[in-house]
Write a protein that holds these residues in place. Structure first.
Motif, short mmCIF file in Angstrom:
data_model
loop_
_atom_site.label_atom_id
_atom_site.label_comp_id
_atom_site.label_asym_id
_atom_site.label_seq_id
_atom_site.Cartn_x
_atom_site.Cartn_y
_atom_site.Cartn_z
N ALA A 57 0.86 -1.18 0.00
CA ALA A 57 0.00 0.00 0.00
C ALA A 57 0.90 1.23 0.00
O ALA A 57 2.01 1.21 0.55
N LYS A 58 0.45 2.31 -0.63
CA LYS A 58 1.28 3.52 -0.76
C LYS A 58 1.82 4.01 0.59
O LYS A 58 2.97 4.42 0.69
N ASP A 59 1.00 3.94 1.62
CA ASP A 59 1.45 4.42 2.94
C ASP A 59 2.38 3.42 3.64
O ASP A 59 2.94 3.72 4.68
N GLN A 60 2.53 2.23 3.06
CA GLN A 60 3.40 1.21 3.64
C GLN A 60 4.73 1.08 2.90
O GLN A 60 5.57 0.26 3.26
N GLU A 61 4.91 1.85 1.82
CA GLU A 61 6.13 1.76 1.03
C GLU A 61 7.29 2.42 1.77
O GLU A 61 7.44 3.63 1.75
N ASN A 62 8.06 1.60 2.44
CA ASN A 62 9.26 2.08 3.11
C ASN A 62 10.33 1.00 2.99
O ASN A 62 10.06 -0.12 2.56
N GLN A 63 11.53 1.35 3.33
CA GLN A 63 12.66 0.46 3.16
C GLN A 63 12.50 -0.86 3.91
O GLN A 63 12.77 -1.93 3.36
N LEU A 64 11.99 -0.80 5.12
CA LEU A 64 11.80 -2.00 5.93
C LEU A 64 10.83 -2.97 5.27
O LEU A 64 11.10 -4.17 5.17
N ASN A 65 9.70 -2.46 4.80
CA ASN A 65 8.71 -3.32 4.16
C ASN A 65 9.18 -3.85 2.81
O ASN A 65 8.86 -4.98 2.43
N MET A 66 9.95 -3.05 2.08
CA MET A 66 10.50 -3.51 0.79
C MET A 66 11.49 -4.64 1.02
O MET A 66 11.50 -5.63 0.28
N LYS A 67 12.31 -4.52 2.05
CA LYS A 67 13.26 -5.58 2.40
C LYS A 67 12.50 -6.87 2.73
O LYS A 67 12.89 -7.95 2.29
N HIS A 68 11.44 -6.72 3.50
CA HIS A 68 10.63 -7.87 3.89
C HIS A 68 10.02 -8.54 2.65
O HIS A 68 10.03 -9.77 2.54
N LYS A 69 9.50 -7.74 1.72
CA LYS A 69 8.90 -8.28 0.49
C LYS A 69 9.93 -9.04 -0.33
O LYS A 69 9.64 -10.10 -0.87
N LEU A 70 11.14 -8.50 -0.44
CA LEU A 70 12.19 -9.18 -1.19
C LEU A 70 12.58 -10.50 -0.52
O LEU A 70 12.81 -11.50 -1.20
N ALA A 71 12.65 -10.50 0.80
CA ALA A 71 12.98 -11.73 1.52
C ALA A 71 11.88 -12.77 1.32
O ALA A 71 12.17 -13.96 1.13
N LEU A 72 10.63 -12.35 1.34
CA LEU A 72 9.53 -13.28 1.09
C LEU A 72 9.59 -13.83 -0.33
O LEU A 72 9.40 -15.03 -0.56
N TRP A 73 9.86 -12.95 -1.29
CA TRP A 73 9.95 -13.36 -2.69
C TRP A 73 11.00 -14.44 -2.89
O TRP A 73 10.74 -15.48 -3.48
N ILE A 74 12.21 -14.20 -2.36
CA ILE A 74 13.28 -15.17 -2.58
C ILE A 74 13.03 -16.46 -1.81
O ILE A 74 13.38 -17.54 -2.28
N SER A 75 12.38 -16.37 -0.66
CA SER A 75 12.10 -17.60 0.11
C SER A 75 11.16 -18.52 -0.66
O SER A 75 11.22 -19.74 -0.51
N LYS A 76 10.33 -17.94 -1.52
CA LYS A 76 9.42 -18.76 -2.34
C LYS A 76 10.10 -19.27 -3.60
O LYS A 76 9.60 -20.20 -4.23
N GLN A 77 11.23 -18.67 -3.98
CA GLN A 77 11.95 -19.09 -5.18
C GLN A 77 12.97 -20.19 -4.91
O GLN A 77 13.31 -20.96 -5.80
N LEU A 78 13.45 -20.25 -3.67
CA LEU A 78 14.47 -21.23 -3.32
C LEU A 78 13.86 -22.63 -3.25
O LEU A 78 12.70 -22.79 -2.87
N PRO A 79 14.65 -23.64 -3.59
CA PRO A 79 14.13 -25.01 -3.52
C PRO A 79 13.89 -25.44 -2.07
O PRO A 79 14.55 -24.95 -1.15
N GLU A 80 12.95 -26.34 -1.91
CA GLU A 80 12.63 -26.86 -0.58
C GLU A 80 13.89 -27.49 0.02
O GLU A 80 14.63 -28.18 -0.66
N GLY A 81 14.14 -27.21 1.27
CA GLY A 81 15.29 -27.76 1.95
C GLY A 81 16.55 -26.91 1.81
O GLY A 81 17.62 -27.32 2.28
N HIS A 82 16.46 -25.77 1.16
CA HIS A 82 17.62 -24.88 1.02
C HIS A 82 18.07 -24.45 2.41
O HIS A 82 17.27 -24.26 3.31
N GLU A 83 19.37 -24.26 2.58
CA GLU A 83 19.94 -23.95 3.90
C GLU A 83 19.36 -22.66 4.51
O GLU A 83 19.27 -22.55 5.73
N LEU A 84 18.96 -21.69 3.70
CA LEU A 84 18.41 -20.44 4.24
C LEU A 84 16.97 -20.60 4.72
O LEU A 84 16.46 -19.75 5.43
N LEU A 85 16.33 -21.67 4.33
CA LEU A 85 14.94 -21.90 4.74
C LEU A 85 14.83 -22.74 6.00
O LEU A 85 13.72 -22.96 6.50
N LYS A 86 15.93 -23.19 6.52
CA LYS A 86 15.91 -24.04 7.73
C LYS A 86 15.89 -23.21 8.98
O LYS A 86 16.34 -22.14 9.07
#
Length: 86
Positions: A57-86
């Motif tokens: 949301a426009k009022d939620q666009e800040n650096q902290l939330n963008m970082k969180h969105k990127l972390a969520l995005w990559i966590s869904k792209q990594l294969p199951e059992g990847h070391e960063l998902l443990k």
């Protein structure tokens, strides 16, 4: 917003993969002088434009939330059992 386990490491991986994705999309790439803040915002906006992440949301666009969105995005792209998902 719930903190993700290994969020910092996931963000680092998201920036790494996101830069490769941006280059494949025709982006000239980031220079050595670009700050992490600039990279995060650019990658977030590219992923939103390509409809790979849901925009904040426009009022939620800040650096902290963008970082969180990127972390969520990559966590869904990594294969199951990847070391960063443990």
């Amino acid at each position: 917003m719930k903190k993700i386990k290994n969020e910092t490491a996931l963000l680092k991986k998201a920036i790494e993969i996101g830069e490769k994705y941006a280059k494949n999309r025709g982006y000239k790439g980031f220079s050595g002088t670009d700050s992490a803040k600039q990279k995060i915002e650019s990658l977030y906006r590219l992923l939103v434009h390509d409809k790979l992440v849901q925009p904040l949301a426009k009022d939620q666009e800040n650096q902290l939330n963008m970082k969180h969105k990127l972390a969520l995005w990559i966590s869904k792209q990594l294969p199951e059992g990847h070391e960063l998902l443990k």
